[in-house]
Motif scaffolding. Structure first.
Motif, PDB file in Angstrom:
ATOM      1  N   LEU A 149      10.934  16.899   3.945  1.00 49.10           N
ATOM      2  CA  LEU A 149       9.582  17.229   4.414  1.00 49.10           C
ATOM      3  C   LEU A 149       8.566  16.474   3.572  1.00 49.10           C
ATOM      4  O   LEU A 149       8.554  16.586   2.343  1.00 49.10           O
ATOM      5  CB  LEU A 149       9.322  18.736   4.292  1.00 49.10           C
ATOM      6  N   ASN A 150       7.711  15.712   4.270  1.00 45.26           N
ATOM      7  CA  ASN A 150       6.612  14.999   3.631  1.00 45.26           C
ATOM      8  C   ASN A 150       5.317  15.637   4.132  1.00 45.26           C
ATOM      9  O   ASN A 150       5.147  15.813   5.336  1.00 45.26           O
ATOM     10  CB  ASN A 150       6.689  13.522   4.043  1.00 45.26           C
ATOM     11  N   THR A 151       4.429  16.041   3.238  1.00 46.51           N
ATOM     12  CA  THR A 151       3.146  16.609   3.674  1.00 46.51           C
ATOM     13  C   THR A 151       2.027  15.652   3.294  1.00 46.51           C
ATOM     14  O   THR A 151       2.137  14.899   2.334  1.00 46.51           O
ATOM     15  CB  THR A 151       2.884  17.984   3.026  1.00 46.51           C
ATOM     16  N   GLY A 152       0.930  15.681   4.065  1.00 46.15           N
ATOM     17  CA  GLY A 152      -0.165  14.760   3.742  1.00 46.15           C
ATOM     18  C   GLY A 152      -1.346  14.947   4.663  1.00 46.15           C
ATOM     19  O   GLY A 152      -1.437  15.930   5.387  1.00 46.15           O
ATOM     20  N   ALA A 175       4.444  18.811  13.724  1.00 47.66           N
ATOM     21  CA  ALA A 175       5.482  18.230  12.861  1.00 47.66           C
ATOM     22  C   ALA A 175       5.971  16.946  13.512  1.00 47.66           C
ATOM     23  O   ALA A 175       6.481  16.976  14.634  1.00 47.66           O
ATOM     24  CB  ALA A 175       6.640  19.202  12.703  1.00 47.66           C
ATOM     25  N   GLN A 212       8.068   7.569  12.796  1.00 47.10           N
ATOM     26  CA  GLN A 212       8.570   8.459  11.744  1.00 47.10           C
ATOM     27  C   GLN A 212       9.969   8.027  11.298  1.00 47.10           C
ATOM     28  O   GLN A 212      10.814   7.699  12.136  1.00 47.10           O
ATOM     29  CB  GLN A 212       8.616   9.897  12.279  1.00 47.10           C
ATOM     30  N   GLU A 237      13.401  12.291   8.043  1.00 46.65           N
ATOM     31  CA  GLU A 237      12.201  12.873   7.437  1.00 46.65           C
ATOM     32  C   GLU A 237      11.343  13.514   8.502  1.00 46.65           C
ATOM     33  O   GLU A 237      11.394  13.131   9.659  1.00 46.65           O
ATOM     34  CB  GLU A 237      11.367  11.784   6.741  1.00 46.65           C
ATOM     35  N   PHE A 276       7.104  14.936   8.965  1.00 45.52           N
ATOM     36  CA  PHE A 276       5.784  14.977   8.340  1.00 45.52           C
ATOM     37  C   PHE A 276       5.006  16.170   8.879  1.00 45.52           C
ATOM     38  O   PHE A 276       4.979  16.424  10.069  1.00 45.52           O
ATOM     39  CB  PHE A 276       5.014  13.696   8.647  1.00 45.52           C
ATOM     40  N   PRO A 300       1.001  17.866   8.490  1.00 51.28           N
ATOM     41  CA  PRO A 300      -0.324  17.760   7.862  1.00 51.28           C
ATOM     42  C   PRO A 300      -0.593  18.946   6.944  1.00 51.28           C
ATOM     43  O   PRO A 300      -0.129  20.061   7.196  1.00 51.28           O
ATOM     44  CB  PRO A 300      -1.287  17.745   9.041  1.00 51.28           C
ATOM     45  N   LYS A 326       5.711  15.477  -1.423  1.00 47.19           N
ATOM     46  CA  LYS A 326       6.240  14.435  -0.537  1.00 47.19           C
ATOM     47  C   LYS A 326       7.745  14.538  -0.343  1.00 47.19           C
ATOM     48  O   LYS A 326       8.325  13.691   0.335  1.00 47.19           O
ATOM     49  CB  LYS A 326       5.916  13.046  -1.120  1.00 47.19           C
TER      50      LYS A 326
END
Ligand code: FES
Length: 372
Positions: free
Chosen positions: A62-65, A92, A129, A133, A135, A137, A168
């Motif tokens: 899991l990547n957050t941003g 997601a 993507q 992985e 992503f 928000p 991240k």
């Protein structure tokens, strides 16, 4: 302790405030760094592997941003309807192959779990993507979406120098969540819908619009009434208009307070194609409902048209600065043989202010030309 009056009378202070009585200033405003020499120091930090490792139980990263139109936890940007026109909920992003493996298509619900927490969000299948992985928000909170903050899932292992958690890289697992029905709720108030698998809220100039999704079939009888009350939170004494079509799995409700439209709710079994467009009803929120307008409340459609009568829908907003939609952009590219983002800007103004939408304009150009 300050009183409210003292707080309101406080003069603005600009960070940093370095000592008691300092009026504040600007970081680096004196020139140089806050070291005796005024020169910055580079501090080498040894690389260390992340604390979180994927395994069979948690195979995805899991990547957050950030996303383009929101800032931090949306305390300010979340109040601006225009800034939620492009991305109104925290989707997601999954690679097409991960989505296919999970049996998830664009817009479906997906449950994401780390060892710390779990959440249910809608998925976007994104060819950009990376496989393995996903992503999410970082901006949405419990105020705006049942999914809550992405940070709850994040591995709390802190970097010993910066103090940052592993935002991240958190090992997670994901699975599809069945969707039995979808709904649209328009309300004067920022209510918290109860008893649904998922909701998200975007502010409007005159109220709020909610996307709703449920995993269990819609209840019937008194259970349906209680369920609807949990979504609408109707004020005492509200006038209640309702249409139920059990055969088609449809429920439509409007509530009026003192003759004004307080809220309306549309629920439909299946993929939501039977839900009305949002704009016609949203325009009526808070207005006195005339006899001529009453049929619109339960049909969701303006007389003689599917959306605003006679006007072709502009499609999903791409350029938030100038409210330019996907359909308008695609039509303009074809009709005017546009070949660049600059030409789109000259034609529609899209992309000519902050520029955040330019990468998407280029993508739309590529797509239109490829399909041509
Ligand atoms: S979103 Fe700002 S110019 Fe398009």
């Amino acid at each position: 302790m300050l009183t409210d009056g003292q707080y309101d009378a406080l003069a603005p202070v600009r960070w940093p405030v370095r000592w008691a009585g300092d009026e504040g200033g600007r970081l680096f405003g004196q020139g140089g760094f806050a070291t005796p020499s005024g020169r910055g120091r580079l501090v080498p930090t040894p690389w260390r592997p992340p604390a979180g490792r994927t395994d069979d139980a948690y195979p995805l990263v899991l990547n957050t941003g950030r996303i383009r139109d929101q800032w931090h936890t949306m305390t300010r940007t979340g109040r601006v309807p225009r800034l939620l026109a492009h991305t109104g909920e925290p989707r997601a992003a999954l690679s097409p192959s991960d989505a296919a493996r999970l049996g998830v298509t664009d817009g479906d619900l997906v449950r994401i779990e780390s060892v710390h927490a779990g959440t249910v969000v809608r998925a976007t299948v994104d060819a950009g993507q990376r496989v393995g992985e996903l992503f999410l928000p970082m901006h949405w909170t419990d105020e705006f979406c049942s999914a809550g903050p992405a940070g709850r899932l994040v591995n709390a292992a802190l970097d010993p120098i910066s103090g940052q958690p592993e935002l991240k890289l958190t090992p997670v697992r994901a699975e599809a969540v069945p969707v039995a029905w979808r709904g649209l709720l328009l309300h004067r108030a920022a209510v918290r819908p109860q008893g649904v698998a998922y909701w998200s809220r975007v502010p409007l100039s005159n109220g709020h619009a909610f996307e709703l999704m449920g995993s269990d079939p819609l209840p019937d009888g008194m259970a349906l009434t209680r369920f609807v009350e949990g979504l609408l939170h109707p004020p005492a004494g509200a006038e209640w208009l309702q249409l139920t079509d059990a055969g088609r799995g449809l429920l439509r409700v409007a509530i009026l307070v003192d003759g004004r439209l307080e809220a309306c709710l549309f629920l439909a079994a299946g993929d939501g194609t039977q839900l009305p467009p949002r704009d016609v009803l949203a325009a009526l929120l808070g207005d006195k409902v005339t006899d001529a307008a009453r049929p619109i409340l339960l049909s969701g459609r303006a007389p003689g048209g599917s959306g605003a009568a006679g006007v072709k829908p502009a499609g999903r907003t791409v350029c938030a600065c100038f409210s330019v939609g996907l359909v308008t952009i695609r039509d303009a590219i074809v009709a005017n043989r546009l070949t660049s983002a600059e030409e789109i800007g000259a034609c529609l103004k899209a992309g000519t202010n902050c520029g955040s939408c330019i990468p998407e304009l280029k993508e739309i150009l590529r797509d239109v030309h490829a399909s041509a």
